[in-house]
Design a protein around this motif. Structure first.
Motif, mmCIF file in Angstrom:
data_model
loop_
_atom_site.group_PDB
_atom_site.id
_atom_site.type_symbol
_atom_site.label_atom_id
_atom_site.label_comp_id
_atom_site.label_asym_id
_atom_site.label_seq_id
_atom_site.Cartn_x
_atom_site.Cartn_y
_atom_site.Cartn_z
ATOM 1 N N VAL A 256 46.657 40.840 30.294
ATOM 2 C CA VAL A 256 46.920 39.641 31.094
ATOM 3 C C VAL A 256 48.230 39.796 31.853
ATOM 4 N N ALA A 257 49.288 40.233 31.150
ATOM 5 C CA ALA A 257 50.611 40.374 31.766
ATOM 6 C C ALA A 257 50.583 41.383 32.909
ATOM 7 N N PHE A 258 49.810 42.450 32.739
ATOM 8 C CA PHE A 258 49.725 43.475 33.773
ATOM 9 C C PHE A 258 49.172 42.897 35.069
ATOM 10 N N HIS A 259 48.147 42.033 34.950
ATOM 11 C CA HIS A 259 47.524 41.440 36.135
ATOM 12 C C HIS A 259 48.293 40.252 36.684
ATOM 13 N N MET A 260 49.283 39.752 35.935
ATOM 14 C CA MET A 260 50.096 38.647 36.440
ATOM 15 C C MET A 260 50.941 39.103 37.628
ATOM 16 N N ASP A 261 51.480 40.333 37.534
ATOM 17 C CA ASP A 261 52.259 40.929 38.618
ATOM 18 C C ASP A 261 53.405 40.027 39.051
ATOM 19 N N ASN A 262 54.153 39.518 38.097
ATOM 20 C CA ASN A 262 55.353 38.739 38.397
ATOM 21 C C ASN A 262 56.414 39.040 37.348
ATOM 22 N N SER A 263 57.584 38.429 37.489
ATOM 23 C CA SER A 263 58.703 38.754 36.607
ATOM 24 C C SER A 263 58.424 38.411 35.149
ATOM 25 N N VAL A 264 57.655 37.333 34.919
ATOM 26 C CA VAL A 264 57.349 36.945 33.546
ATOM 27 C C VAL A 264 56.505 38.018 32.867
ATOM 28 N N GLY A 265 55.443 38.421 33.563
ATOM 29 C CA GLY A 265 54.580 39.465 33.016
ATOM 30 C C GLY A 265 55.309 40.790 32.873
ATOM 31 N N ASP A 266 56.155 41.107 33.875
ATOM 32 C CA ASP A 266 56.900 42.375 33.830
ATOM 33 C C ASP A 266 57.874 42.395 32.660
ATOM 34 N N THR A 267 58.531 41.273 32.416
ATOM 35 C CA THR A 267 59.478 41.188 31.303
ATOM 36 C C THR A 267 58.783 41.427 29.978
ATOM 37 N N TYR A 268 57.596 40.817 29.808
ATOM 38 C CA TYR A 268 56.857 40.995 28.566
ATOM 39 C C TYR A 268 56.437 42.445 28.388
ATOM 40 N N LEU A 269 55.914 43.050 29.453
ATOM 41 C CA LEU A 269 55.473 44.447 29.372
ATOM 42 C C LEU A 269 56.637 45.380 29.059
ATOM 43 N N SER A 270 57.785 45.083 29.656
ATOM 44 C CA SER A 270 58.967 45.895 29.398
ATOM 45 C C SER A 270 59.393 45.791 27.935
ATOM 46 N N SER A 271 59.243 44.594 27.366
ATOM 47 C CA SER A 271 59.656 44.378 25.976
ATOM 48 C C SER A 271 58.782 45.141 24.982
ATOM 49 N N ILE A 272 57.560 45.455 25.382
ATOM 50 C CA ILE A 272 56.668 46.183 24.472
ATOM 51 C C ILE A 272 56.492 47.642 24.924
ATOM 52 N N GLY A 273 57.302 48.036 25.913
ATOM 53 C CA GLY A 273 57.278 49.433 26.356
ATOM 54 C C GLY A 273 56.093 49.816 27.204
ATOM 55 N N GLU A 274 55.503 48.845 27.902
ATOM 56 C CA GLU A 274 54.354 49.126 28.770
ATOM 57 C C GLU A 274 54.771 49.069 30.238
ATOM 58 N N LYS A 275 54.050 49.792 31.082
ATOM 59 C CA LYS A 275 54.310 49.762 32.515
ATOM 60 C C LYS A 275 53.675 48.538 33.143
ATOM 61 N N SER A 276 54.390 47.966 34.101
ATOM 62 C CA SER A 276 53.849 46.834 34.833
ATOM 63 C C SER A 276 53.144 47.322 36.087
ATOM 64 N N LEU A 277 52.452 46.410 36.753
ATOM 65 C CA LEU A 277 51.769 46.759 37.998
ATOM 66 C C LEU A 277 52.783 47.174 39.056
ATOM 67 N N SER A 278 53.934 46.500 39.072
ATOM 68 C CA SER A 278 54.970 46.845 40.047
ATOM 69 C C SER A 278 55.544 48.227 39.741
ATOM 70 N N ASP A 279 55.648 48.566 38.437
ATOM 71 C CA ASP A 279 56.114 49.905 38.059
ATOM 72 C C ASP A 279 55.139 50.959 38.565
ATOM 73 N N SER A 280 53.844 50.692 38.382
ATOM 74 C CA SER A 280 52.818 51.633 38.824
ATOM 75 C C SER A 280 52.855 51.808 40.332
ATOM 76 N N ARG A 281 53.024 50.687 41.044
ATOM 77 C CA ARG A 281 53.098 50.764 42.513
ATOM 78 C C ARG A 281 54.318 51.586 42.933
ATOM 79 N N ARG A 282 55.460 51.315 42.285
ATOM 80 C CA ARG A 282 56.679 52.026 42.641
ATOM 81 C C ARG A 282 56.551 53.521 42.370
ATOM 82 N N GLU A 283 55.947 53.871 41.240
ATOM 83 C CA GLU A 283 55.753 55.285 40.919
ATOM 84 C C GLU A 283 54.826 55.951 41.929
#
Length: 203
Positions: A49-76
């Motif tokens: 769910v957080a991955f598809h949110m694509d906002n700071s809230v979702g990104d913060t959660y993904l970062s806290s559990i060591g997962e890449k966010s959609l924005s991270d994937s785009r940037r990479e």
């Protein structure tokens, strides 16, 4: 009172929420901030769910559990594409530079005059002196520890020399030698090594 695992906000008793396969609860607000296709996917975790949110809230959660966010994937992906484009550009420039050097060499060769003549009395007059000077002043590393027999046995080359003076010679000149007692039209080959001049051949 349960909390949304993503945004950490409390979920009211009568509020609607989504429970993923792992038992984590996601509030309606986080779910509504996800991309539309999220509603028809079979989600297995809050990270989906957080991955598809694509906002700071979702990104913060993904970062806290060591997962890449959609924005991270785009940037990479953007960085990888930029690197690939730069490599292609560098390769193109390299090929253009090679083509330019080839053309310059071809043009130079076409302008050169070729003379055919006989060579007489070629002798490496001062070559031994040059090698001795280079060795004395540590201008090259000799084959320390190897005998001539060792070098001949293990070398892949037909001829092996103790040093390659080409990299040490700063200039080679052809000078007329009118005082040559054998030939007034003789030409001397002079090599310059460390400001010292050595005659290699009278031609």
């Amino acid at each position: 009172m349960p909390k949304c695992v993503i945004c950490k906000n409390k979920i009211g008793f009568f509020a609607k929420y989504f429970t993923v396969d792992t038992g984590e609860k996601v509030c309606k607000n986080c779910l509504s901030n996800s991309e539309p296709e999220i509603l028809i996917e079979n989600l297995s975790s809050a990270a989906d769910v957080a991955f598809h949110m694509d906002n700071s809230v979702g990104d913060t959660y993904l970062s806290s559990i060591g997962e890449k966010s959609l924005s991270d994937s785009r940037r990479e992906n953007e960085e990888a594409n930029k690197k690939r484009l730069q490599q292609e550009l560098d390769q193109k420039r390299h090929l253009e530079e090679l083509a330019k050097k080839r053309k310059e060499a071809t043009d130079k060769a076409s302008r050169q005059e070729i003379f055919h003549f006989k060579v007489r009395g070629t002798t490496h007059y001062d070559l031994a002196k040059m090698v001795s000077y280079a060795r004395k002043n540590d201008l090259f590393d000799p084959y320390d520890g190897y005998t001539a027999a060792d070098i001949k046995e293990f070398s892949p080359y037909e001829e092996v020399y103790e040093t390659d003076l080409v990299g040490l010679i700063s200039a080679i000149e052809f000078r007329t030698d009118p005082n040559n007692k054998y030939d007034k039209n003789a030409i001397k080959v002079i090599a310059t090594l460390d400001d010292g001049e050595y005659m290699l051949e009278p031609v």
